[in-house]
Enzyme design. Sequence first.
Site, PDB file in Angstrom:
ATOM      1  N   THR A   1      41.511  38.614  57.072  1.00  0.00           N
ATOM      2  CA  THR A   1      41.853  39.915  56.500  1.00  0.00           C
ATOM      3  C   THR A   1      41.805  39.804  54.971  1.00  0.00           C
ATOM      4  O   THR A   1      41.999  38.723  54.418  1.00  0.00           O
ATOM      5  CB  THR A   1      43.259  40.363  56.928  1.00  0.00           C
ATOM      6  OG1 THR A   1      44.196  39.328  56.582  1.00  0.00           O
ATOM      7  CG2 THR A   1      43.328  40.611  58.422  1.00  0.00           C
TER       8      THR A   1
ATOM      9  N   GLY B   1      37.295  35.554  46.544  1.00  0.00           N
ATOM     10  CA  GLY B   1      37.833  34.957  47.757  1.00  0.00           C
ATOM     11  C   GLY B   1      39.332  35.007  47.867  1.00  0.00           C
ATOM     12  O   GLY B   1      39.868  35.490  48.861  1.00  0.00           O
TER      13      GLY B   1
ATOM     14  N   GLY C   1      32.761  42.873  55.794  1.00  0.00           N
ATOM     15  CA  GLY C   1      31.471  42.308  55.454  1.00  0.00           C
ATOM     16  C   GLY C   1      31.392  40.812  55.663  1.00  0.00           C
ATOM     17  O   GLY C   1      30.392  40.281  56.143  1.00  0.00           O
TER      18      GLY C   1
ATOM     19  N   ALA D   1      43.532  39.592  52.326  1.00  0.00           N
ATOM     20  CA  ALA D   1      44.899  39.419  51.836  1.00  0.00           C
ATOM     21  C   ALA D   1      44.949  38.970  50.381  1.00  0.00           C
ATOM     22  O   ALA D   1      46.024  38.895  49.795  1.00  0.00           O
ATOM     23  CB  ALA D   1      45.637  38.406  52.713  1.00  0.00           C
ATOM     24  N   HIS D   2      43.792  38.666  49.790  1.00  0.00           N
ATOM     25  CA  HIS D   2      43.768  38.230  48.391  1.00  0.00           C
ATOM     26  C   HIS D   2      44.256  39.324  47.446  1.00  0.00           C
ATOM     27  O   HIS D   2      44.725  39.044  46.354  1.00  0.00           O
ATOM     28  CB  HIS D   2      42.352  37.806  48.003  1.00  0.00           C
ATOM     29  CG  HIS D   2      41.352  38.926  48.071  1.00  0.00           C
ATOM     30  ND1 HIS D   2      40.799  39.343  49.263  1.00  0.00           N
ATOM     31  CD2 HIS D   2      40.834  39.716  47.115  1.00  0.00           C
ATOM     32  CE1 HIS D   2      39.971  40.345  49.028  1.00  0.00           C
ATOM     33  NE2 HIS D   2      39.973  40.595  47.736  1.00  0.00           N
TER      34      HIS D   2
ATOM     35  N   GLY E   1      34.607  42.188  50.715  1.00  0.00           N
ATOM     36  CA  GLY E   1      35.775  41.512  50.162  1.00  0.00           C
ATOM     37  C   GLY E   1      36.813  42.435  49.580  1.00  0.00           C
ATOM     38  O   GLY E   1      37.353  42.166  48.512  1.00  0.00           O
TER      39      GLY E   1
ATOM     40  N   ARG F   1      34.722  49.691  61.650  1.00  0.00           N
ATOM     41  CA  ARG F   1      34.200  48.380  61.252  1.00  0.00           C
ATOM     42  C   ARG F   1      33.828  47.541  62.468  1.00  0.00           C
ATOM     43  O   ARG F   1      32.831  46.827  62.463  1.00  0.00           O
ATOM     44  CB  ARG F   1      35.206  47.652  60.373  1.00  0.00           C
ATOM     45  CG  ARG F   1      35.378  48.331  59.021  1.00  0.00           C
ATOM     46  CD  ARG F   1      35.999  47.445  57.988  1.00  0.00           C
ATOM     47  NE  ARG F   1      36.014  48.107  56.686  1.00  0.00           N
ATOM     48  CZ  ARG F   1      36.456  47.562  55.565  1.00  0.00           C
ATOM     49  NH1 ARG F   1      36.930  46.321  55.587  1.00  0.00           N
ATOM     50  NH2 ARG F   1      36.412  48.224  54.430  1.00  0.00           N
TER      51      ARG F   1
ATOM     52  N   CYS G   1      21.541  28.610  55.109  1.00  0.00           N
ATOM     53  CA  CYS G   1      21.328  27.310  55.731  1.00  0.00           C
ATOM     54  C   CYS G   1      22.031  26.238  54.900  1.00  0.00           C
ATOM     55  O   CYS G   1      21.743  26.096  53.716  1.00  0.00           O
ATOM     56  CB  CYS G   1      19.831  27.022  55.784  1.00  0.00           C
ATOM     57  SG  CYS G   1      19.397  25.535  56.669  1.00  0.00           S
TER      58      CYS G   1
END
Length: 561
Positions: free
Chosen positions: A269, A500, A181, A271-272, A56, A206, A418
């Site tokens: 991507t 996120g 990731g 972008a946060h 992230g 990557r 799951c």
Amino acid sequence: MIRPMYYEEKPEDVIRAYTGTELHCRNWDTEAALRMLMNNLDPDVAVDSNELIVYGGSGRAARNWIEYHRIVRTLKTLKEDETLCIQSGKPVYIAPTHKAAPRVVIANSNIVPHWATQENFDRYDEMGLIMYGQMTAGSWIYIGTQGILQGTYETLGAAAKTHFGSDSLKGKFVLTAGMGGMSGAQPMAATMNDGVILDVEVREERIRRKVDEGYCDRITTGIDEALQWIMNAKNEGIPLSVGLVGNAAEVHPELVKRDIVPDIITDQTPAHDLSSYVPIGDLAELDKIRQTDREEYHRRALSSIKLHVEAILELQRRGSIVFDYGNNLRSQAERAGVDIRDEMGNFRYQGFVPKYIRPLFCMGKGPFRWVALSGDPQDIEAIDAKVLELFPSDKGLARWIKLASQKVPVLGLPGRVCWLGYGDRAKLGVEINKMVASKELKAPVVIGRDHLDCGSVASPYRETEDMLDGSDAIADWPLINFALNSINGASWVSFHHGGGVGIGNSLHAGFVIVADGTLKREEQLRKVLTVDPGIGIARHVDAGYQIAMDTARQKSVRIPD
């Protein structure tokens, strides 16, 4: 980013989680916390373990190497009636508590709202006062790319049903960007749905890593070759994932120029955080600018985001189905000057949760996960078989378990994700505990989830976007979730800011509980795994969702009259 001192006392040896039944701590709860912290930093799991970055963009497991070692030393000596308090990756207090209390309480990146900006966070980070924990990086329950795989799989499957009336993406072309990731799950998620996907990633290493791991089929540096592979597979109805080394701000406008219109477009991507988004340019030069002139780097990032998103919008006008995957790209594009909202003030393309996933949230479903502390993949195979035995009528679940067992690589400690709903999580958790007690499993099992879940997060640009009652930014719910899991006996709990979608945009809670095979733990498992999704159903009942109301009645979730 101008970095503080992350690197002092960096371990000489590669970090690998302990396995087997030998305890390095005084009990299995702290042993599990230690192993999961180490697993987060396993180079086969983390994006950049040398810099403590798990995933992230800049999500870390500990504030710096000094604090990592202090956490490890403390966990190894922590008593059964003590709780270790972690403040943004730093151990700060050993609290006298009791045996049923969480052994670790974690808070990451939390800033008083008036000061909760990326600029203030960066300043505190440079001062060595804070760290970005993302979601499962700083809460020590990351399981690698698999962690988001089923969520992406479910999203693409829902898109197939919604837009094409099909259970498959066969013959459909998906365009996306990012292969880190989390975003590295996109290629496999698309091919699991029989689709064809072009994933644009600027860092060649990557893509190669995901090809080596089996998450992506092919890599190329040429757009012509990539498109030839994509179109051939699309026309033949053959699943295929292609990683294209390139920048979305250049590749997407080129597709517009060639009038190549994908069936579906999304994006993952980082972008946060503008410091993690890679603009157009030479990577070595950009890294130097990022270290020395953040404002210039951010200017370039916004300039590239503008090109990136304007191309997405143009392809949408030409017929592509577009949805946001929760990386805050839309609001960054708005900051860059893109006309991203319609005349009603809504984003021109919706997020994946309100578009596809919210009905699952209303039923208490979300990314449930477990990890075998033994280190033996056979323990995961045994739990897979138990899942199929417990829920024989759930065909979608059976298909997922079969696909995951065949395709998902074992990286670090073996685990599984799951999507299970209210009642089913508790049922499985109790059964796993019994399997530990009977020695069917070789060691205890960690049970947790992503912070992205039905009742654990307030995130107006992702999980709580477009709530029916307008409560998108109300953050009482994750706080209640955090409290409920704490008082019901989770092994460790966490509360984070900014995961996120970036600083200032979300608050969210996580938990982990260890199935150690004891009768006492069976009751704790039943309670934690009931109230955790239970508050999610209550949250959606309160917002007015009929599916949640029906679920509450069917599952006897008690809502006050």
